[in-house]
Motif scaffolding. Structure first.
Motif, PDB file in Angstrom:
ATOM      1  N   LEU A 272      32.289 -10.471  -1.727  1.00  0.00           N
ATOM      2  CA  LEU A 272      31.726  -9.247  -2.248  1.00  0.00           C
ATOM      3  C   LEU A 272      32.661  -8.034  -1.940  1.00  0.00           C
ATOM      4  O   LEU A 272      32.469  -6.947  -2.523  1.00  0.00           O
ATOM      5  N   GLY A 273      33.414  -8.086  -0.669  1.00  0.00           N
ATOM      6  CA  GLY A 273      33.871  -6.882  -0.141  1.00  0.00           C
ATOM      7  C   GLY A 273      34.893  -6.332  -1.190  1.00  0.00           C
ATOM      8  O   GLY A 273      34.890  -4.883  -1.180  1.00  0.00           O
ATOM      9  N   PRO A 274      35.869  -7.013  -2.024  1.00  0.00           N
ATOM     10  CA  PRO A 274      36.482  -6.454  -2.795  1.00  0.00           C
ATOM     11  C   PRO A 274      35.952  -5.683  -4.120  1.00  0.00           C
ATOM     12  O   PRO A 274      36.402  -4.911  -4.667  1.00  0.00           O
ATOM     13  N   TYR A 275      34.780  -5.910  -4.159  1.00  0.00           N
ATOM     14  CA  TYR A 275      33.971  -4.998  -5.058  1.00  0.00           C
ATOM     15  C   TYR A 275      33.262  -3.823  -4.460  1.00  0.00           C
ATOM     16  O   TYR A 275      32.315  -3.184  -5.174  1.00  0.00           O
ATOM     17  N   GLY A 276      33.619  -3.578  -3.265  1.00  0.00           N
ATOM     18  CA  GLY A 276      32.685  -2.363  -2.651  1.00  0.00           C
ATOM     19  C   GLY A 276      31.425  -2.777  -1.961  1.00  0.00           C
ATOM     20  O   GLY A 276      30.757  -1.982  -1.674  1.00  0.00           O
ATOM     21  N   ILE A 277      31.049  -4.181  -1.787  1.00  0.00           N
ATOM     22  CA  ILE A 277      29.664  -4.445  -1.392  1.00  0.00           C
ATOM     23  C   ILE A 277      29.873  -4.773   0.096  1.00  0.00           C
ATOM     24  O   ILE A 277      30.555  -5.583   0.366  1.00  0.00           O
ATOM     25  N   ARG A 278      29.075  -4.503   0.793  1.00  0.00           N
ATOM     26  CA  ARG A 278      28.683  -4.747   2.216  1.00  0.00           C
ATOM     27  C   ARG A 278      27.757  -5.839   2.551  1.00  0.00           C
ATOM     28  O   ARG A 278      26.809  -5.807   1.828  1.00  0.00           O
ATOM     29  N   ALA A 279      28.078  -6.530   3.424  1.00  0.00           N
ATOM     30  CA  ALA A 279      27.067  -7.511   3.921  1.00  0.00           C
ATOM     31  C   ALA A 279      26.920  -7.744   5.482  1.00  0.00           C
ATOM     32  O   ALA A 279      28.095  -7.782   6.144  1.00  0.00           O
ATOM     33  N   ASN A 280      25.567  -7.583   5.843  1.00  0.00           N
ATOM     34  CA  ASN A 280      25.727  -7.778   7.505  1.00  0.00           C
ATOM     35  C   ASN A 280      24.461  -8.370   7.954  1.00  0.00           C
ATOM     36  O   ASN A 280      23.554  -8.626   6.806  1.00  0.00           O
ATOM     37  N   ALA A 281      24.073  -8.815   8.851  1.00  0.00           N
ATOM     38  CA  ALA A 281      23.046  -9.477   9.495  1.00  0.00           C
ATOM     39  C   ALA A 281      22.390  -8.764  10.648  1.00  0.00           C
ATOM     40  O   ALA A 281      23.203  -8.467  11.671  1.00  0.00           O
ATOM     41  N   ILE A 282      21.116  -8.500  10.916  1.00  0.00           N
ATOM     42  CA  ILE A 282      20.512  -8.264  11.975  1.00  0.00           C
ATOM     43  C   ILE A 282      19.800  -9.341  12.640  1.00  0.00           C
ATOM     44  O   ILE A 282      19.314 -10.190  11.894  1.00  0.00           O
ATOM     45  N   ALA A 283      20.000  -9.293  14.021  1.00  0.00           N
ATOM     46  CA  ALA A 283      19.694 -10.387  14.780  1.00  0.00           C
ATOM     47  C   ALA A 283      18.652  -9.981  15.891  1.00  0.00           C
ATOM     48  O   ALA A 283      18.918  -9.354  16.893  1.00  0.00           O
ATOM     49  N   PRO A 284      17.351  -9.768  15.386  1.00  0.00           N
ATOM     50  CA  PRO A 284      16.234  -9.265  16.310  1.00  0.00           C
ATOM     51  C   PRO A 284      15.948 -10.339  17.311  1.00  0.00           C
ATOM     52  O   PRO A 284      16.235 -11.381  17.205  1.00  0.00           O
ATOM     53  N   GLY A 285      15.419  -9.615  18.604  1.00  0.00           N
ATOM     54  CA  GLY A 285      14.967 -10.682  19.576  1.00  0.00           C
ATOM     55  C   GLY A 285      13.376 -10.910  19.166  1.00  0.00           C
ATOM     56  O   GLY A 285      13.108 -11.034  18.073  1.00  0.00           O
ATOM     57  N   CYS A 286      12.606 -10.796  20.484  1.00  0.00           N
ATOM     58  CA  CYS A 286      11.091 -11.103  20.059  1.00  0.00           C
ATOM     59  C   CYS A 286      10.653  -9.716  19.672  1.00  0.00           C
ATOM     60  O   CYS A 286      10.871  -8.641  20.333  1.00  0.00           O
ATOM     61  N   VAL A 287       9.876  -9.624  18.376  1.00  0.00           N
ATOM     62  CA  VAL A 287       9.193  -8.491  17.723  1.00  0.00           C
ATOM     63  C   VAL A 287       7.961  -8.419  18.126  1.00  0.00           C
ATOM     64  O   VAL A 287       7.311  -9.465  17.638  1.00  0.00           O
ATOM     65  N   GLU A 288       7.516  -7.468  18.721  1.00  0.00           N
ATOM     66  CA  GLU A 288       5.856  -7.412  18.956  1.00  0.00           C
ATOM     67  C   GLU A 288       5.154  -7.480  17.722  1.00  0.00           C
ATOM     68  O   GLU A 288       5.406  -7.009  16.498  1.00  0.00           O
ATOM     69  N   GLY A 289       4.024  -8.217  17.827  1.00  0.00           N
ATOM     70  CA  GLY A 289       3.213  -8.303  16.513  1.00  0.00           C
ATOM     71  C   GLY A 289       2.434  -9.906  16.518  1.00  0.00           C
ATOM     72  O   GLY A 289       3.059 -10.726  17.425  1.00  0.00           O
ATOM     73  N   PRO A 290       1.805  -9.913  15.473  1.00  0.00           N
ATOM     74  CA  PRO A 290       1.069 -11.117  15.436  1.00  0.00           C
ATOM     75  C   PRO A 290       1.981 -12.505  15.382  1.00  0.00           C
ATOM     76  O   PRO A 290       1.507 -13.534  15.738  1.00  0.00           O
ATOM     77  N   ARG A 291       3.066 -12.488  14.746  1.00  0.00           N
ATOM     78  CA  ARG A 291       3.895 -13.495  14.577  1.00  0.00           C
ATOM     79  C   ARG A 291       4.344 -13.882  15.839  1.00  0.00           C
ATOM     80  O   ARG A 291       4.310 -15.288  16.218  1.00  0.00           O
ATOM     81  N   ILE A 292       4.824 -13.129  16.565  1.00  0.00           N
ATOM     82  CA  ILE A 292       5.611 -13.675  18.067  1.00  0.00           C
ATOM     83  C   ILE A 292       4.488 -14.165  18.849  1.00  0.00           C
ATOM     84  O   ILE A 292       4.549 -15.048  19.680  1.00  0.00           O
ATOM     85  N   ASP A 293       3.207 -13.394  18.878  1.00  0.00           N
ATOM     86  CA  ASP A 293       2.094 -14.008  19.417  1.00  0.00           C
ATOM     87  C   ASP A 293       1.688 -15.331  18.965  1.00  0.00           C
ATOM     88  O   ASP A 293       1.467 -16.370  20.146  1.00  0.00           O
ATOM     89  N   GLY A 294       1.896 -15.866  17.804  1.00  0.00           N
ATOM     90  CA  GLY A 294       1.600 -17.118  17.491  1.00  0.00           C
ATOM     91  C   GLY A 294       2.635 -18.037  17.821  1.00  0.00           C
ATOM     92  O   GLY A 294       2.352 -19.128  18.316  1.00  0.00           O
TER      93      GLY A 294
END
Length: 253
Positions: free
Chosen positions: A163-185
């Motif tokens: 998609l880059g040739p069309y001016g579109i960017r793509a990236n990924a975020i790699a979070p660590g452990c995120v505070e909240g109910p999900r990581i608690d589980g």
């Protein structure tokens, strides 16, 4: 014109923080979530639709509504995901493995599949995939999740190239452990699997991070907004870890 932003899995956690942060920047926000109850708690000013991110029918409906309401899309945050089972690989049921990949990986694929033609037509757009630092390391007792998150990075890098040739960017975020109910589980299930306490598991995770801390959903949302901004106009094909620097993905304490 304000940005038009779609966030899958946007009813709670990281997705909701993304929606709130984009909205605070003046963006128009559309969120999807499998949980109708959490959608009902989100602002009425946001467009909302309940459904499974891994369902092609649901995602076609989402993008049909985007076409009708907005005409196109500027930012896709492919964020929907599930933790999957916590068990040794030999103890994981095949259907649980497939379900984890479906929601995390196929959900991101479907969102990108339907966003790409819209963005190509306008020759601009940003795709942000929520991966994980489990996509940069192995993750004992979490084989389906790690496999999905590694695959999301491969998907993202391919999107950046296509998609880059069309001016579109793509990236990924790699979070660590995120505070909240999900990581608690996750911690509770891992403690049970290892025959120890959640406090010991949590301390082990924190000890494996240089900054000795979990991150927050807001930390991840801030990065998403940056990646969608003009300030990141030449940032594409990258994995950005928001994790306080993981030293050891499976620390022993």
């Amino acid at each position: 014109m304000s940005k038009r932003v779609l966030i899958t899995g946007g009813g709670s956690g990281i997705g909701k923080a993304m929606a709130e942060t984009f909205a605070a920047e003046g963006a128009r926000v559309f969120i999807t979530d499998v949980n109708q109850d959490v959608l009902a708690e989100c602002p009425d000013s946001w467009l909302k639709m309940a459904g499974d991110a891994s369902s092609p029918e649901h995602m076609r409906e989402v993008f049909a509504r985007i076409a009708g309401e907005w005409g196109s899309l500027d930012v896709l945050c492919a964020n929907a995901g599930i933790a999957g089972p916590t068990a040794l690989v030999e103890d994981i049921e095949p259907e649980d493995f497939r379900r984890c990949l479906a929601v995390n990986l196929e959900g991101a694929f479907l969102a990108a599949k339907y966003a790409a033609p819209m963005m190509k037509a306008q020759k601009s757009g940003v795709i942000v995939i929520t991966s994980s630092n489990a996509g940069l390391n192995g993750f004992p007792n979490r084989a389906p999740y790690a496999a999905a998150k590694w695959a999301e990075i491969g998907l993202m890098k391919t999107l950046a190239m296509e998609l880059g040739p069309y001016g579109i960017r793509a990236n990924a975020i790699a979070p660590g452990c995120v505070e909240g109910p999900r990581i608690d589980g996750v911690i509770a299930r891992e403690a049970k699997a290892k025959g120890t306490t959640p406090e010991i598991i949590r301390a082990g995770y924190e000890a494996g991070v240089s900054m000795r801390s979990f991150v927050t959903a807001q930390d991840v949302a801030n990065m998403a907004v940056f990646l969608a901004s003009e300030g990141a106009r030449l940032v594409s094909g990258q994995v950005i870890a928001v994790d306080g620097h993981t030293e050891n993905p499976d620390p022993k304490v």
